[in-house]
Design an enzyme around this catalytic site. Structure first.
Site, PDB file in Angstrom:
ATOM      1  N   LYS A   1       0.817  -1.221   0.000  1.00 25.84           N
ATOM      2  CA  LYS A   1       0.000   0.000   0.000  1.00 25.84           C
ATOM      3  C   LYS A   1       0.849   1.270   0.000  1.00 25.84           C
ATOM      4  CE  LYS A   1      -4.210  -2.127   1.555  1.00 25.84           C
ATOM      5  NZ  LYS A   1      -3.766  -3.539   1.685  1.00 25.84           N
TER       6      LYS A   1
HETATM    7  C1  LIG Z   1      -4.337  -4.616   1.121  1.00 28.88           C
HETATM    8  C2  LIG Z   1      -3.539  -5.873   1.026  1.00 28.88           C
HETATM    9  C3  LIG Z   1      -3.904  -6.901   0.129  1.00 28.88           C
HETATM   10  C4  LIG Z   1      -5.159  -6.851  -0.716  1.00 28.88           C
HETATM   11  O1  LIG Z   1      -5.082  -5.885  -1.738  1.00 28.88           O
HETATM   12  P1  LIG Z   1      -6.416  -5.386  -2.482  1.00 28.88           P
HETATM   13  O2  LIG Z   1      -5.979  -4.217  -3.265  1.00 28.88           O
HETATM   14  O3  LIG Z   1      -7.389  -5.014  -1.392  1.00 28.88           O
HETATM   15  O4  LIG Z   1      -6.916  -6.513  -3.307  1.00 28.88           O
HETATM   16  C5  LIG Z   1      -3.084  -8.015   0.045  1.00 28.88           C
HETATM   17  N1  LIG Z   1      -1.980  -8.134   0.827  1.00 28.88           N
HETATM   18  C6  LIG Z   1      -1.615  -7.174   1.694  1.00 28.88           C
HETATM   19  C7  LIG Z   1      -0.404  -7.388   2.534  1.00 28.88           C
HETATM   20  C8  LIG Z   1      -2.375  -6.008   1.826  1.00 28.88           C
HETATM   21  O5  LIG Z   1      -1.999  -5.061   2.717  1.00 28.88           O
END
Ligand SMILES: *Cc1c(COP(=O)(O)O)cnc(C)c1O
Length: 471
Positions: free
Chosen positions: A113
């Site tokens: 993120k």
């Molecule tokens: C947010 C997240 C996901 C999922 O991603 P999306 O964009 O919601 O599909 C997968 N792995 C980690 C470690 C995350 O923080």
């Protein structure tokens, strides 16, 4: 480039207008009017660019209301080796012949993120400064989103963050990542309740339009188009590292929850990046795997949503999924509205199994899916460590498990590494009987002084906290 809503609202908007907005006024999600096409000559020109230059090239196709020199400077300021741990920003690691891990989790909070949120922080500061405005970001987090947002917004002019999280329910490492921030513009609110209580509070405050306007409340959730477009860049960067020649085809495997990460892969593929398959991996919360297998999209209730060892994928509905369905249905906004507003509102599900468009999810759009369970996760972490001496986190393990299952001979498979193991130490210990490695800058963060206010799960008290801390 103008942006439209998946539900047909007639206003077309420019990038900086939708940057600070959440949903479109009709409840739909914003998408560009068309996907800019990238031809072989462009791919050839982009291969070999530094990450921040590649980011500028891609973003400038979608953003025409920020002067090019400013956008270039924002990309250069965001994607530095210092912030992301290496000059490559998203280095590719070969696991075995034809199988790679793309590291998206070496940013400030060790989850993918950061890739988008770091840019969002700089875009927000830039645009608010240009308008002479300020923004109070209110969010709910169960871990990764909140810490990525806080680390992206800390110390930014014109921005305050009020982040609710369920009191005592995040891992000690995740709590430390958020609560140890001493910046005056960051407010941690630990709510005496569960994650759903936090989300309900954010919804209730956002639905109070007078309060929202008066206190300039905004969000940074994953439906923000700017986050999505920032993520498109690493699909190109991964492609260039996995291939030697343009035109070769590559598949990506994506640990998925809200469909934000893989939706960026869909956008990259629509732009013409030679992606063979987009492999969507879920955990036990298999809303999306069920759709791609059967054509039925069935939202889960809170009681039907499992708490798993890949918690950032524990979702009951996938907030970005409407974007893909809009494209799948040939951009039919009336139909999209009927499915997501009427049918989901009425019955919590819709069924496309009999619709000829559904078959195209695989044939035309390249999607395949699979599911991974706690036992699969442990086995994958163990096997990858013992045989390849690489430690993967629980979410990445879900991606790796499904990728192995769906890989095709002759097509390189790139698994997106979405977090580092240290964030989910308990499951690593369960799988390997040892603690995960910890990057040096995180030594001892659990013992740092904490800045957090504990509040009951009560909308009025959260509002009065915000009121008291808004200048
Ligand atoms: C947010 C997240 C996901 C999922 O991603 P999306 O964009 O919601 O599909 C997968 N792995 C980690 C470690 C995350 O923080």
């Amino acid at each position: 480039m103008l942006y439209l809503s998946t539900r047909g609202h007639l206003d077309r908007k420019r990038f900086c207008e939708i940057l600070l907005e959440g949903l479109a006024p009709d409840g739909g999600l914003y998408l560009p009017e068309r996907y800019p096409q990238v031809d072989a000559a462009t791919l050839a020109r982009w291969r070999g660019l530094a990450y921040h230059e590649l980011a500028f090239e891609i973003l400038s196709l979608y953003i025409d209301d920020i002067p090019a020199a400013d956008l270039r400077a924002l990309c250069a300021k965001t994607y530095t080796g210092q912030v992301f741990g290496s000059a490559a920003i998203v280095p590719l690691k070969k696991l075995e012949d034809g199988l790679f891990l793309e590291a998206l989790s070496n940013g400030p909070t060790l989850a993918f993120k950061d890739m988008a949120m770091q840019l969002l922080g700089n875009l927000f500061e830039y645009e608010l400064g240009r308008r002479g405005e300020s923004l109070n970001i209110l969010g709910a987090t169960s871990g990764d989103t909140g810490s990525a947002a806080e680390h992206a917004m800390r110390g930014k002019r014109g921005i305050r963050v009020f982040m609710t999280s369920p009191h005592g329910r995040m891992s000690p490492f995740q709590q430390a990542q958020m609560f140890s921030l001493q910046d005056a513009n960051i407010h941690n609110l630990a709510i005496q309740g569960v994650f759903d209580d936090c989300q309900d509070i954010v919804k209730a405050v956002s639905n109070d339009l007078d309060f929202k306007r008066k206190y300039r409340i905004g969000t940074v959730n994953s439906i923000n188009w700017a986050r999505l477009v920032a993520q498109v860049v690493y699909y190109f960067a991964g492609y260039f590292q996995a291939t030697t020649e343009n035109g070769q085809r590559v598949s990506f495997a994506v640990p998925s929850g809200n469909f934000g990460n893989i939706c960026a892969g869909h956008v990259a593929r629509m732009m013409g990046l030679p992606i063979e398959t987009l492999v969507l991996a879920t955990n036990e919360n298999d809303v999306l795997d069920e759709f791609f297998r059967t054509g039925v999209y069935r939202v889960r209730s809170g009681a039907d949503t499992h708490e798993t060892s890949s918690p950032s994928m524990d979702i009951s509905k996938a907030s970005n999924f409407e974007r893909f369905v809009f494209d799948l249905l040939g951009r039919d906004a009336a139909r999209t509205r009927q499915l997501f507003q009427d049918e989901l509102g009425r019955s919590g599900r819709f069924d496309l199994s009999a619709d000829p468009a559904f078959a195209q999810a695989a044939t035309r759009f390249g999607f395949r899916s699979g599911k991974s369970t706690h036992a699969d996760r442990l086995a994958t972490i163990r096997e990858t460590w013992q045989r390849l001496h690489v430690m993967v986190d629980t979410h990445t393990a879900d991606g790796l498990k499904v990728a192995r299952h769906l890989a095709q001979p002759g097509v390189p498979m790139v698994v997106l590494e979405t977090a580092l193991p240290v964030k989910f130490a308990a499951t690593i210990v369960e799988a390997l009987g040892r603690q995960p490695d910890r990057p040096a800058r995180f030594e001892g963060i659990e013992t740092l002084p904490k800045r957090v206010t504990v509040l009951p799960a009560d909308v009025a008290q959260v509002k009065s906290y915000i009121t008291a801390h808004c200048a």
